[in-house]
Design a protein around this motif. Structure first.
Motif, PDB file in Angstrom:
ATOM      1  N   LEU A  54       0.818  -1.218   0.000  1.00 49.04           N
ATOM      2  CA  LEU A  54       0.000   0.000   0.000  1.00 49.04           C
ATOM      3  C   LEU A  54       0.853   1.269   0.000  1.00 49.04           C
ATOM      4  O   LEU A  54       0.333   2.374  -0.143  1.00 49.04           O
ATOM      5  CB  LEU A  54      -0.936   0.010   1.211  1.00 49.04           C
ATOM      6  N   LEU A  55       2.172   1.116   0.177  1.00 48.33           N
ATOM      7  CA  LEU A  55       3.073   2.271   0.145  1.00 48.33           C
ATOM      8  C   LEU A  55       3.455   2.593  -1.294  1.00 48.33           C
ATOM      9  O   LEU A  55       3.486   1.723  -2.155  1.00 48.33           O
ATOM     10  CB  LEU A  55       4.340   1.984   0.953  1.00 48.33           C
ATOM     11  N   LEU A 115      -3.937   9.178   4.766  1.00 50.06           N
ATOM     12  CA  LEU A 115      -5.064   9.588   5.608  1.00 50.06           C
ATOM     13  C   LEU A 115      -6.377   9.585   4.819  1.00 50.06           C
ATOM     14  O   LEU A 115      -7.414   9.179   5.344  1.00 50.06           O
ATOM     15  CB  LEU A 115      -4.794  10.973   6.209  1.00 50.06           C
ATOM     16  N   GLU A 116      -6.334  10.010   3.566  1.00 42.38           N
ATOM     17  CA  GLU A 116      -7.527   9.986   2.706  1.00 42.38           C
ATOM     18  C   GLU A 116      -8.036   8.558   2.510  1.00 42.38           C
ATOM     19  O   GLU A 116      -9.236   8.334   2.367  1.00 42.38           O
ATOM     20  CB  GLU A 116      -7.226  10.612   1.349  1.00 42.38           C
ATOM     21  N   ALA A 117      -7.123   7.601   2.492  1.00 43.16           N
ATOM     22  CA  ALA A 117      -7.492   6.188   2.321  1.00 43.16           C
ATOM     23  C   ALA A 117      -7.862   5.536   3.656  1.00 43.16           C
ATOM     24  O   ALA A 117      -8.169   4.338   3.699  1.00 43.16           O
ATOM     25  CB  ALA A 117      -6.346   5.429   1.666  1.00 43.16           C
ATOM     26  N   GLY A 118      -7.818   6.304   4.751  1.00 43.88           N
ATOM     27  CA  GLY A 118      -8.173   5.770   6.062  1.00 43.88           C
ATOM     28  C   GLY A 118      -7.054   4.975   6.715  1.00 43.88           C
ATOM     29  O   GLY A 118      -7.286   4.223   7.662  1.00 43.88           O
ATOM     30  N   PHE A 127       1.399  -0.321   9.879  1.00 46.27           N
ATOM     31  CA  PHE A 127       1.246   1.128   9.766  1.00 46.27           C
ATOM     32  C   PHE A 127       1.461   1.851  11.090  1.00 46.27           C
ATOM     33  O   PHE A 127       1.793   3.040  11.087  1.00 46.27           O
ATOM     34  CB  PHE A 127      -0.084   1.488   9.099  1.00 46.27           C
ATOM     35  N   SER A 128       1.348   1.158  12.202  1.00 43.30           N
ATOM     36  CA  SER A 128       1.760   1.774  13.471  1.00 43.30           C
ATOM     37  C   SER A 128       3.251   2.074  13.426  1.00 43.30           C
ATOM     38  O   SER A 128       3.692   3.179  13.782  1.00 43.30           O
ATOM     39  CB  SER A 128       1.455   0.846  14.648  1.00 43.30           C
ATOM     40  N   TYR A 129       4.024   1.097  12.968  1.00 44.39           N
ATOM     41  CA  TYR A 129       5.470   1.313  12.824  1.00 44.39           C
ATOM     42  C   TYR A 129       5.762   2.370  11.754  1.00 44.39           C
ATOM     43  O   TYR A 129       6.610   3.240  11.953  1.00 44.39           O
ATOM     44  CB  TYR A 129       6.184   0.008  12.457  1.00 44.39           C
ATOM     45  N   TYR A 130       5.070   2.276  10.633  1.00 51.85           N
ATOM     46  CA  TYR A 130       5.290   3.232   9.537  1.00 51.85           C
ATOM     47  C   TYR A 130       5.105   4.669  10.021  1.00 51.85           C
ATOM     48  O   TYR A 130       5.976   5.515   9.830  1.00 51.85           O
ATOM     49  CB  TYR A 130       4.323   2.936   8.381  1.00 51.85           C
ATOM     50  N   TRP A 131       3.960   4.938  10.657  1.00 53.68           N
ATOM     51  CA  TRP A 131       3.679   6.307  11.114  1.00 53.68           C
ATOM     52  C   TRP A 131       4.663   6.732  12.192  1.00 53.68           C
ATOM     53  O   TRP A 131       5.187   7.850  12.157  1.00 53.68           O
ATOM     54  CB  TRP A 131       2.236   6.419  11.614  1.00 53.68           C
ATOM     55  N   MET A 132       4.912   5.849  13.148  1.00 54.25           N
ATOM     56  CA  MET A 132       5.811   6.202  14.250  1.00 54.25           C
ATOM     57  C   MET A 132       7.209   6.540  13.729  1.00 54.25           C
ATOM     58  O   MET A 132       7.781   7.578  14.065  1.00 54.25           O
ATOM     59  CB  MET A 132       5.888   5.060  15.260  1.00 54.25           C
ATOM     60  N   LEU A 133       7.756   5.659  12.912  1.00 52.41           N
ATOM     61  CA  LEU A 133       9.129   5.841  12.435  1.00 52.41           C
ATOM     62  C   LEU A 133       9.257   7.012  11.471  1.00 52.41           C
ATOM     63  O   LEU A 133      10.184   7.826  11.581  1.00 52.41           O
ATOM     64  CB  LEU A 133       9.627   4.551  11.778  1.00 52.41           C
ATOM     65  N   THR A 134       8.343   7.115  10.523  1.00 52.28           N
ATOM     66  CA  THR A 134       8.493   8.189   9.529  1.00 52.28           C
ATOM     67  C   THR A 134       8.165   9.557  10.127  1.00 52.28           C
ATOM     68  O   THR A 134       8.815  10.546   9.778  1.00 52.28           O
ATOM     69  CB  THR A 134       7.652   7.924   8.264  1.00 52.28           C
ATOM     70  N   ILE A 186      11.230  -0.294   5.406  1.00 48.64           N
ATOM     71  CA  ILE A 186       9.783  -0.049   5.357  1.00 48.64           C
ATOM     72  C   ILE A 186       9.216  -0.235   3.948  1.00 48.64           C
ATOM     73  O   ILE A 186       8.178  -0.858   3.765  1.00 48.64           O
ATOM     74  CB  ILE A 186       9.462   1.362   5.892  1.00 48.64           C
ATOM     75  N   TYR A 187       9.894   0.293   2.950  1.00 52.87           N
ATOM     76  CA  TYR A 187       9.333   0.323   1.597  1.00 52.87           C
ATOM     77  C   TYR A 187       9.677  -0.894   0.748  1.00 52.87           C
ATOM     78  O   TYR A 187       8.994  -1.164  -0.238  1.00 52.87           O
ATOM     79  CB  TYR A 187       9.802   1.577   0.861  1.00 52.87           C
ATOM     80  N   LEU A 188      10.736  -1.613   1.086  1.00 53.04           N
ATOM     81  CA  LEU A 188      11.196  -2.679   0.183  1.00 53.04           C
ATOM     82  C   LEU A 188      11.263  -4.068   0.815  1.00 53.04           C
ATOM     83  O   LEU A 188      11.148  -5.069   0.105  1.00 53.04           O
ATOM     84  CB  LEU A 188      12.593  -2.335  -0.361  1.00 53.04           C
TER      85      LEU A 188
END
Length: 190
Positions: A54-55, A115-118, A127-134, A186-188
């Motif tokens: 989804l990234l 955020l638009e995709a919820g 996504f908890s890790y994604y948001w926290m880290l980024t 995260i991305y790969l």
């Protein structure tokens, strides 16, 4: 007569020990969080793989190019400061900050789309890790830009020394390095 030795430069890195303790602590913090993410992925590899899809990998790669380019210009700014070419220092600091702002702009677009995709921090473990880290990295980039802007506007002051420029560069390069750890994991990876 023998030249005098400045022992401070021999034993202390640019910016002093405290700055480097902070840099190492930040790298360790991100490293531990990334290891926790990798271990969490072992519990539910399908969720992490599907979430990673989804990234927008293109955004991540372009942001990598933005930060590496800004890091290059920061290194050139330090080099020009050593040559006492203040006009070029300001030019390269401006380019450094410009690419940092491009990074933030693209990251902001990516966040908006999520955020638009919820897809928020509570969407799932990945996504908890994604948001926290980024987001933690974005905070570091913003702090780095404030440091660079302060340097930019004080560059003509007579008490400006190479250590101030090198300390600012060290913090900025830490932001680059952290992203170089975040992007592939995260991305790969998953």
């Amino acid at each position: 007569m023998e030249p005098s030795i400045n022992y401070k430069n021999i034993y202390y890195p640019p910016g002093g020990i405290l700055l480097w303790i902070i840099i190492f602590l930040e790298l360790i913090t991100f490293g531990i969080a990334l290891l926790a993410m990798v271990f969490s992925s072992q519990e539910n590899p399908e969720l992490f793989h599907d979430s990673r899809l989804l990234l927008n990998t293109t955004y991540g790669m372009v942001n990598t190019i933005f930060l590496l380019t800004s890091g290059f210009f920061m290194a050139v700014a330090v080099s020009e400061f050593k040559r006492n070419n203040i006009r070029k220092v300001k030019l390269y600091l401006g380019l450094t900050m410009g690419f940092g702002l491009l990074f933030l702009g693209l990251k902001g677009l990516e966040y908006f789309e999520k955020l638009e995709a919820g897809i928020t921090m509570s969407y799932n473990t990945f996504f908890s890790y994604y948001w926290m880290l980024t987001l933690f990295h974005v905070v570091h980039v913003i702090v780095g830009l404030v440091i660079l802007a302060s340097l930019y506007f004080s560059i003509k002051k007579p008490d400006m020394v190479l250590e101030d420029v090198e300390a600012s560069a060290a913090f900025w390069h830490m932001c680059d390095l952290i992203w170089l750890l975040l992007f592939p994991i995260i991305y790969l990876l998953f």
